[in-house]
Design an enzyme around this catalytic site. Structure first.
Site, PDB file in Angstrom:
ATOM      1  N   ARG A  10      35.449  29.647  44.429  1.00 45.33           N
ATOM      2  CA  ARG A  10      36.748  29.570  45.127  1.00 45.33           C
ATOM      3  C   ARG A  10      36.961  30.786  45.996  1.00 45.33           C
ATOM      4  O   ARG A  10      36.557  31.888  45.631  1.00 45.33           O
ATOM      5  CB  ARG A  10      37.886  29.564  44.104  1.00 45.33           C
ATOM      6  CG  ARG A  10      38.080  28.290  43.382  1.00 45.33           C
ATOM      7  CD  ARG A  10      39.460  28.293  42.757  1.00 45.33           C
ATOM      8  NE  ARG A  10      40.422  27.836  43.730  1.00 45.33           N
ATOM      9  CZ  ARG A  10      41.001  26.627  43.665  1.00 45.33           C
ATOM     10  NH1 ARG A  10      40.704  25.808  42.686  1.00 45.33           N
ATOM     11  NH2 ARG A  10      41.863  26.255  44.575  1.00 45.33           N
ATOM     12  N   GLY A  29      43.325  34.499  38.501  1.00 46.56           N
ATOM     13  CA  GLY A  29      42.104  34.575  37.693  1.00 46.56           C
ATOM     14  C   GLY A  29      41.414  35.909  37.877  1.00 46.56           C
ATOM     15  O   GLY A  29      41.658  36.645  38.852  1.00 46.56           O
ATOM     16  N   GLY A  30      40.564  36.208  36.886  1.00 39.69           N
ATOM     17  CA  GLY A  30      39.933  37.520  36.800  1.00 39.69           C
ATOM     18  C   GLY A  30      39.017  37.824  37.975  1.00 39.69           C
ATOM     19  O   GLY A  30      39.046  38.930  38.530  1.00 39.69           O
ATOM     20  N   HIS A 166      30.352  35.713  34.969  1.00 41.22           N
ATOM     21  CA  HIS A 166      31.649  36.089  34.392  1.00 41.22           C
ATOM     22  C   HIS A 166      31.864  35.498  33.005  1.00 41.22           C
ATOM     23  O   HIS A 166      32.802  35.868  32.316  1.00 41.22           O
ATOM     24  CB  HIS A 166      32.786  35.651  35.330  1.00 41.22           C
ATOM     25  CG  HIS A 166      32.826  36.459  36.587  1.00 41.22           C
ATOM     26  ND1 HIS A 166      33.694  37.505  36.765  1.00 41.22           N
ATOM     27  CD2 HIS A 166      32.064  36.413  37.701  1.00 41.22           C
ATOM     28  CE1 HIS A 166      33.493  38.051  37.953  1.00 41.22           C
ATOM     29  NE2 HIS A 166      32.497  37.403  38.542  1.00 41.22           N
ATOM     30  N   ARG A 312      42.473  23.522  35.529  1.00 39.96           N
ATOM     31  CA  ARG A 312      41.525  22.397  35.575  1.00 39.96           C
ATOM     32  C   ARG A 312      42.156  21.059  35.186  1.00 39.96           C
ATOM     33  O   ARG A 312      41.614  20.319  34.365  1.00 39.96           O
ATOM     34  CB  ARG A 312      40.332  22.690  34.652  1.00 39.96           C
ATOM     35  CG  ARG A 312      39.686  23.997  35.028  1.00 39.96           C
ATOM     36  CD  ARG A 312      38.545  24.375  34.169  1.00 39.96           C
ATOM     37  NE  ARG A 312      38.156  25.740  34.484  1.00 39.96           N
ATOM     38  CZ  ARG A 312      37.306  26.458  33.785  1.00 39.96           C
ATOM     39  NH1 ARG A 312      36.745  25.939  32.710  1.00 39.96           N
ATOM     40  NH2 ARG A 312      37.012  27.692  34.139  1.00 39.96           N
ATOM     41  N   ASP A 373      34.676  34.320  24.905  1.00 37.30           N
ATOM     42  CA  ASP A 373      35.178  34.716  26.208  1.00 37.30           C
ATOM     43  C   ASP A 373      34.172  35.681  26.808  1.00 37.30           C
ATOM     44  O   ASP A 373      33.622  36.519  26.084  1.00 37.30           O
ATOM     45  CB  ASP A 373      36.534  35.421  26.046  1.00 37.30           C
ATOM     46  CG  ASP A 373      37.505  35.057  27.150  1.00 37.30           C
ATOM     47  OD1 ASP A 373      37.034  34.728  28.252  1.00 37.30           O
ATOM     48  OD2 ASP A 373      38.729  35.096  26.913  1.00 37.30           O
ATOM     49  N   VAL A 378      42.996  39.846  29.959  1.00 41.26           N
ATOM     50  CA  VAL A 378      44.359  39.973  29.430  1.00 41.26           C
ATOM     51  C   VAL A 378      44.412  41.135  28.428  1.00 41.26           C
ATOM     52  O   VAL A 378      45.349  41.950  28.436  1.00 41.26           O
ATOM     53  CB  VAL A 378      44.789  38.632  28.782  1.00 41.26           C
ATOM     54  CG1 VAL A 378      46.043  38.810  27.945  1.00 41.26           C
ATOM     55  CG2 VAL A 378      45.025  37.587  29.869  1.00 41.26           C
ATOM     56  N   ALA A 379      43.392  41.257  27.603  1.00 37.78           N
ATOM     57  CA  ALA A 379      43.360  42.341  26.605  1.00 37.78           C
ATOM     58  C   ALA A 379      43.412  43.690  27.299  1.00 37.78           C
ATOM     59  O   ALA A 379      44.164  44.590  26.906  1.00 37.78           O
ATOM     60  CB  ALA A 379      42.092  42.225  25.760  1.00 37.78           C
ATOM     61  N   GLU A 381      44.461  44.299  30.379  1.00 31.02           N
ATOM     62  CA  GLU A 381      45.720  44.465  31.114  1.00 31.02           C
ATOM     63  C   GLU A 381      46.844  44.910  30.181  1.00 31.02           C
ATOM     64  O   GLU A 381      47.675  45.745  30.540  1.00 31.02           O
ATOM     65  CB  GLU A 381      46.098  43.136  31.799  1.00 31.02           C
ATOM     66  CG  GLU A 381      45.200  42.808  32.985  1.00 31.02           C
ATOM     67  CD  GLU A 381      45.375  41.391  33.533  1.00 31.02           C
ATOM     68  OE1 GLU A 381      44.666  41.037  34.473  1.00 31.02           O
ATOM     69  OE2 GLU A 381      46.214  40.642  32.990  1.00 31.02           O
ATOM     70  N   TYR A 503     -14.485  36.649  39.082  1.00 28.72           N
ATOM     71  CA  TYR A 503     -14.625  35.223  38.738  1.00 28.72           C
ATOM     72  C   TYR A 503     -13.259  34.517  38.649  1.00 28.72           C
ATOM     73  O   TYR A 503     -12.854  33.819  39.561  1.00 28.72           O
ATOM     74  CB  TYR A 503     -15.414  35.078  37.429  1.00 28.72           C
ATOM     75  CG  TYR A 503     -15.572  33.632  37.044  1.00 28.72           C
ATOM     76  CD1 TYR A 503     -16.324  32.763  37.835  1.00 28.72           C
ATOM     77  CD2 TYR A 503     -14.935  33.113  35.931  1.00 28.72           C
ATOM     78  CE1 TYR A 503     -16.448  31.425  37.523  1.00 28.72           C
ATOM     79  CE2 TYR A 503     -15.052  31.773  35.601  1.00 28.72           C
ATOM     80  CZ  TYR A 503     -15.810  30.927  36.406  1.00 28.72           C
ATOM     81  OH  TYR A 503     -15.916  29.599  36.101  1.00 28.72           O
TER      82      TYR A 503
HETATM   83  C1  GDG Z   1      36.813  34.476  33.478  1.00 29.31           C
HETATM   84  C2  GDG Z   1      36.164  34.608  32.095  1.00 29.31           C
HETATM   85  C3  GDG Z   1      36.401  37.080  32.292  1.00 29.31           C
HETATM   86  C4  GDG Z   1      47.167  34.754  33.515  1.00 29.31           C
HETATM   87  N1  GDG Z   1      48.326  34.120  33.596  1.00 29.31           N
HETATM   88  C5  GDG Z   1      48.876  34.446  34.772  1.00 29.31           C
HETATM   89  C6  GDG Z   1      48.029  35.313  35.412  1.00 29.31           C
HETATM   90  N2  GDG Z   1      46.964  35.491  34.619  1.00 29.31           N
HETATM   91  C7  GDG Z   1      45.828  36.368  34.918  1.00 29.31           C
HETATM   92  C8  GDG Z   1      45.660  37.457  33.889  1.00 29.31           C
HETATM   93  C9  GDG Z   1      44.188  37.815  34.066  1.00 29.31           C
HETATM   94  C10 GDG Z   1      43.557  36.499  34.479  1.00 29.31           C
HETATM   95  O1  GDG Z   1      44.586  35.627  34.876  1.00 29.31           O
HETATM   96  C11 GDG Z   1      42.817  35.826  33.345  1.00 29.31           C
HETATM   97  O2  GDG Z   1      41.588  36.478  33.158  1.00 29.31           O
HETATM   98  P1  GDG Z   1      40.734  36.319  31.823  1.00 29.31           P
HETATM   99  O3  GDG Z   1      39.674  37.329  31.851  1.00 29.31           O
HETATM  100  O4  GDG Z   1      41.636  36.455  30.668  1.00 29.31           O
HETATM  101  O5  GDG Z   1      40.174  34.837  31.799  1.00 29.31           O
HETATM  102  P2  GDG Z   1      39.432  33.745  32.768  1.00 29.31           P
HETATM  103  O6  GDG Z   1      40.330  33.232  33.826  1.00 29.31           O
HETATM  104  O7  GDG Z   1      38.904  32.719  31.825  1.00 29.31           O
HETATM  105  O8  GDG Z   1      38.244  34.530  33.477  1.00 29.31           O
HETATM  106  C12 GDG Z   1      36.668  35.865  31.419  1.00 29.31           C
HETATM  107  C13 GDG Z   1      36.894  36.861  33.708  1.00 29.31           C
HETATM  108  O9  GDG Z   1      36.400  35.650  34.258  1.00 29.31           O
HETATM  109  C14 GDG Z   1      36.482  37.991  34.628  1.00 29.31           C
HETATM  110  O10 GDG Z   1      35.102  38.161  34.639  1.00 29.31           O
HETATM  111  O11 GDG Z   1      37.078  38.185  31.735  1.00 29.31           O
HETATM  112  O12 GDG Z   1      36.028  36.024  30.176  1.00 29.31           O
HETATM  113  O13 GDG Z   1      36.440  33.467  31.300  1.00 29.31           O
HETATM  114  O14 GDG Z   1      44.023  38.734  35.104  1.00 29.31           O
HETATM  115  O15 GDG Z   1      46.574  38.458  34.184  1.00 29.31           O
HETATM  116  N3  GDG Z   1      48.298  35.846  36.610  1.00 29.31           N
HETATM  117  C15 GDG Z   1      49.448  35.468  37.214  1.00 29.31           C
HETATM  118  N4  GDG Z   1      50.323  34.598  36.639  1.00 29.31           N
HETATM  119  C16 GDG Z   1      50.081  34.058  35.441  1.00 29.31           C
HETATM  120  O16 GDG Z   1      50.886  33.251  34.944  1.00 29.31           O
HETATM  121  N5  GDG Z   1      49.736  35.985  38.406  1.00 29.31           N
END
Ligand code: GDG
Length: 730
Positions: A10, A29-30, A166, A312, A373, A378-379, A381, A503
């Site tokens: 994306r 997303g991350g 990721h 999704r 994961d 999130v952890a 952050e 050979y």
């Molecule tokens: C993949 C991997 C890996 C969540 N709700 C809202 C919001 N968020 C943001 C969080 C965080 C992000 O989304 C989620 O990141 P995660 O790492 O927790 O999970 P995945 O989306 O599954 O990411 C993961 C990552 O890639 C990076 O490599 O860590 O393991 O699965 O930043 O804050 N943001 C906003 N509104 C929300 O309601 N703006």
């Protein structure tokens, strides 16, 4: 400045039509968050899918293209069915559950989805190759694009290509389930550097490559197709300073105070996740239920807030999962709610990031309990937002983040009772302990932020790609060095010719089992004809017995075991190069026997002077471990006894130093006229010793791919060698 091409499924901006109007929204997303910094700082170009443009009018489409160009984003447009099969079908229906160990969720009938996955990866490759300019660095992201590195390597052999995964890379036993495992590993190995979040994921990938392709990875690299692919550990992170800035912002703090006030003095336990079945939400809800049952006196003092971000929505597994979660929340709230309070405050939507940070600030306890994961941002952050150094983080041991955040309260998310106990412990953690843990966590998250992550990946990519660039230049040179017709003619006219021929790999192609590489009739006839006029030496690493059996009847000069044994044409006896070159063997043989016992499938091959330990048919992981141990054990013996260790294809060979093919060159040239043409042909490292020992006037020819050689000319394979021999003889 080097230009960066970021490639991900994306784009960081999505296009959509809302009530007939064009909307551009930031993708969440991350990944998007992590790469925004490098995109801006390095004036990078970002290539990816912008969302569906099907509902756009031609004008809107023009506007969208212009807006994307303005932020240096290049769209990869996909048709609706193709996108569905590639994204929902294969990426999220097969790879996502498999890589997260949720095998019952893996889409069973995915042949058409796999075809779409290949097509879309090809489409990305075409667009990236189109955008590429020499000197650019390409950074490909994530499981949707695992074929892309090899597709790009084919189109752009000299490019610097990095890939970052990721999500977790699963254990080899799980990965091997995938019917398309080989294509996926080959796809990834087109990169110069493959990055993983943890050492465990990297180990899993190396073991999978060993199993699936029979490769021989070491800790940090894999040799494949004449190239070295570096394997790195790069735990992704967050913009800690930016989150701390938001956490100090008066508006955000006010919002956090409002959330607390709303909770009416209750402590807040928070969960924030995409509503994905890997995040462990149902088990977390059961743990909350268990806590409510076990701790009636705390029941009214806690509010659980769960923000479940829609994700999704088009994929079947997710709709069903959403229904299950919503039902569970309803059931638990129904059972444990009172007139005044509802235990679980559940939101199924996305909120602005400031609101996310306000929730982090308001939460006494953060519950991060994914079943698997890659990392979990999130952890991190939550930690970055706790600028007052308090709060407690409960973290699943199956999140990649667990290998960095050791001061969190670690839980097994499958063990509902222990998660319930961890919630109680976190709620009652003394402030001093909260502060000690949080200070340590914050130091780590601050020091390893996302800027450092991207920089260290790009630095490693530079280092990893440097030798590959050199090799590409060498092989381009090599391609220009096929034996020219003028040289063929010179050799043809020479008054005397001396051939020095390896050979295996030179006169015959490699066979899977060494014994199957016996010379065919055509070769024997060719060598016989050649030796009527010329001196023909065959110099092989094989045991004397093989060479004698195959060529004994021909009028050839034979040299076996890398030249340790020679049989001059006129004489029947083999003579050794040295008389006592094998005194060291007893101890080393005993050591190899010990390793053979401990490595089922491995075996020892003994030649007069060398000992070889073969492990092609052994379990690759166990063999890899034992090869490292064996080398360490042999290291001392090697220097004391003037031995050398040669690593070959699934074999470790030990031989006295100084016994090499080059040693036969003075014998061969002893009575050769200065006007003779000497032609040496060989394909592997041991033949380099011959090339090195010959005078510069000799015609040296390396056979095979793009490996480096000091030979002056190249031929592609054994067939080409035979053609050359025939053309000289004719
Ligand atoms: C993949 C991997 C890996 C969540 N709700 C809202 C919001 N968020 C943001 C969080 C965080 C992000 O989304 C989620 O990141 P995660 O790492 O927790 O999970 P995945 O989306 O599954 O990411 C993961 C990552 O890639 C990076 O490599 O860590 O393991 O699965 O930043 O804050 N943001 C906003 N509104 C929300 O309601 N703006």
């Amino acid at each position: 400045m080097t230009r960066l091409l970021i490639v991900s499924n994306r784009l960081p901006i999505s296009i959509r039509v809302d009530h007939g109007a064009l909307c551009l929204t930031r993708s969440s997303g991350g990944l998007a968050a992590a790469m925004r910094g490098p995109h801006e700082r390095m004036c990078a170009v970002w290539i990816g899918w912008p969302g569906s443009v099907a509902g756009l009018t031609p004008e809107q489409r023009q506007d969208a293209d212009a807006a994307l160009a303005g932020i240096r984003a290049v769209p990869v447009h996909l048709g609706a069915t193709e996108q569905h099969r590639f994204y929902d079908g294969f990426s999220n229906g097969v790879l996502w559950p498999l890589f997260h160990y949720l095998l019952d969720k893996v889409n069973l009938d995915a042949e058409l989805d796999w075809e779409a996955y290949q097509r879309v990866n090809e489409r990305f490759a075409d667009i990236v190759a189109d955008q590429y300019k020499p000197g650019d660095v390409i950074w490909v992201h994530d499981y949707q694009l695992m074929l892309l590195p090899a597709l790009l390597r084919r189109r752009l052999p000299g490019a610097r290509i990095g890939f970052f995964l990721h999500v977790p890379f699963p254990s080899a036993d799980v990965f091997r389930i995938l019917p398309w495992r080989e294509q996926i590993v080959r796809g990834l190995l087109g990169a110069d550097l493959l990055g993983f979040h943890t050492a465990g994921f990297r180990r899993n990938f190396a073991a999978s490559a060993a199993h699936v392709l029979g490769l021989d990875p070491d800790e940090a690299a894999i040799e494949h197709d004449g190239r070295r692919v570096a394997l790195g550990v790069h735990p992704i992170s967050i913009d800690a300073a930016e989150i701390a800035r938001l956490a100090a912002h008066p508006g955000v703090r006010e919002e956090a105070a409002r959330i607390r006030a709303e909770a009416g003095g209750r402590k807040i336990v928070l969960g924030i996740d995409r509503l994905d079945y890997t995040k462990g939400i149902p088990r977390r809800l059961l743990a909350i239920e268990r806590f409510l049952e076990r701790e009636p006196e705390l029941r009214d003092q806690v509010r659980f807030i769960q923000l479940a971000v829609p994700t999704r929505e088009m994929a079947g597994a997710y709709a069903e999962f959403r229904r299950v979660v919503h039902e569970m929340v309803g059931r638990i709230n129904g059972q444990h709610g009172t007139t005044y309070a509802t235990p679980i405050h559940y939101m199924h939507r996305s909120v602005p990031f400031e609101q996310v940070v306000a929730l982090y600030l308001a939460a006494d306890v953060m519950l991060v309990t994914p079943l698997r994961d890659g990392m979990n941002l999130v952890a991190k952050e939550y930690v970055a937002a706790r600028i007052d150094h308090d709060g407690a983080l409960i973290l699943s041991e199956f999140a990649g983040a667990a290998s960095e955040l050791a001061e969190a309260i670690s839980v097994n998310p499958y063990d509902i009772g222990s998660v319930a106990a961890a919630v109680k412990r976190a709620l009652t953690l003394p402030l001093a302990e909260q502060q000690t843990r949080m200070a340590a966590l914050r130091r780590r998250v601050d020091a390893h932020d996302v800027h450092r992550w991207s920089q260290s990946f790009l630095d490693d990519l530079d280092r990893a790609a440097a030798p590959a660039l050199e090799a590409a230049a060498l092989s381009a040179q090599a391609a220009r060095r096929e034996v020219p017709e003028s040289v063929v003619e010179r050799v043809r006219q020479a008054p005397q010719r001396v051939w020095i021929l390896d050979y295996d790999g030179t006169l015959v192609p490699f066979a899977p089992v060494p014994d199957l590489a016996a010379p065919d009739e055509e070769l024997l006839a060719l060598l016989r004809a050649l030796s009527e006029r010329d001196r023909v030496h065959v110099v092989s690493g094989r045991p004397r017995a093989d060479i004698e059996r195959w060529f004994g009847a021909l009028p050839l000069h034979l040299h076996a075991e890398h030249g340790f044994w020679s049989r001059p044409r006129s004489c029947d006896d083999w003579v050794p190069l040295e008389s006592d070159a094998a005194a060291w063997k007893g101890d080393v043989r005993a050591l190899l026997e010990d390793f053979t016992r401990r490595t089922p499938g491995s075996f020892i091959e003994e030649k007069t002077v060398t000992l070889a330990w073969h492990y092609r048919t052994a379990d690759p992981e166990l063999a890899g471990e034992h090869v490292r141990a064996l080398r360490a054990r042999l290291a001392e013996r090697v220097s004391a006894d003037r031995l050398e260790l040669l690593g070959g294809a699934k074999v470790v060979e030990i031989r006295p130093r100084g016994v090499h093919k080059g040693r036969v060159v003075p014998l061969i040239l002893d009575d050769v006229s200065a006007r003779a043409e000497v032609i040496a042909i060989g394909d592997d490292r041991t033949d380099e010793d011959i090339f090195a020992a010959l005078p510069p006037t000799a015609c040296t020819i390396h056979v095979g791919g793009n490996d480096q050689s000091r030979a002056v000319y190249r031929l592609p394979d054994a067939r080409a060698v035979r053609r050359l021999l025939r053309s000289i003889h004719a």
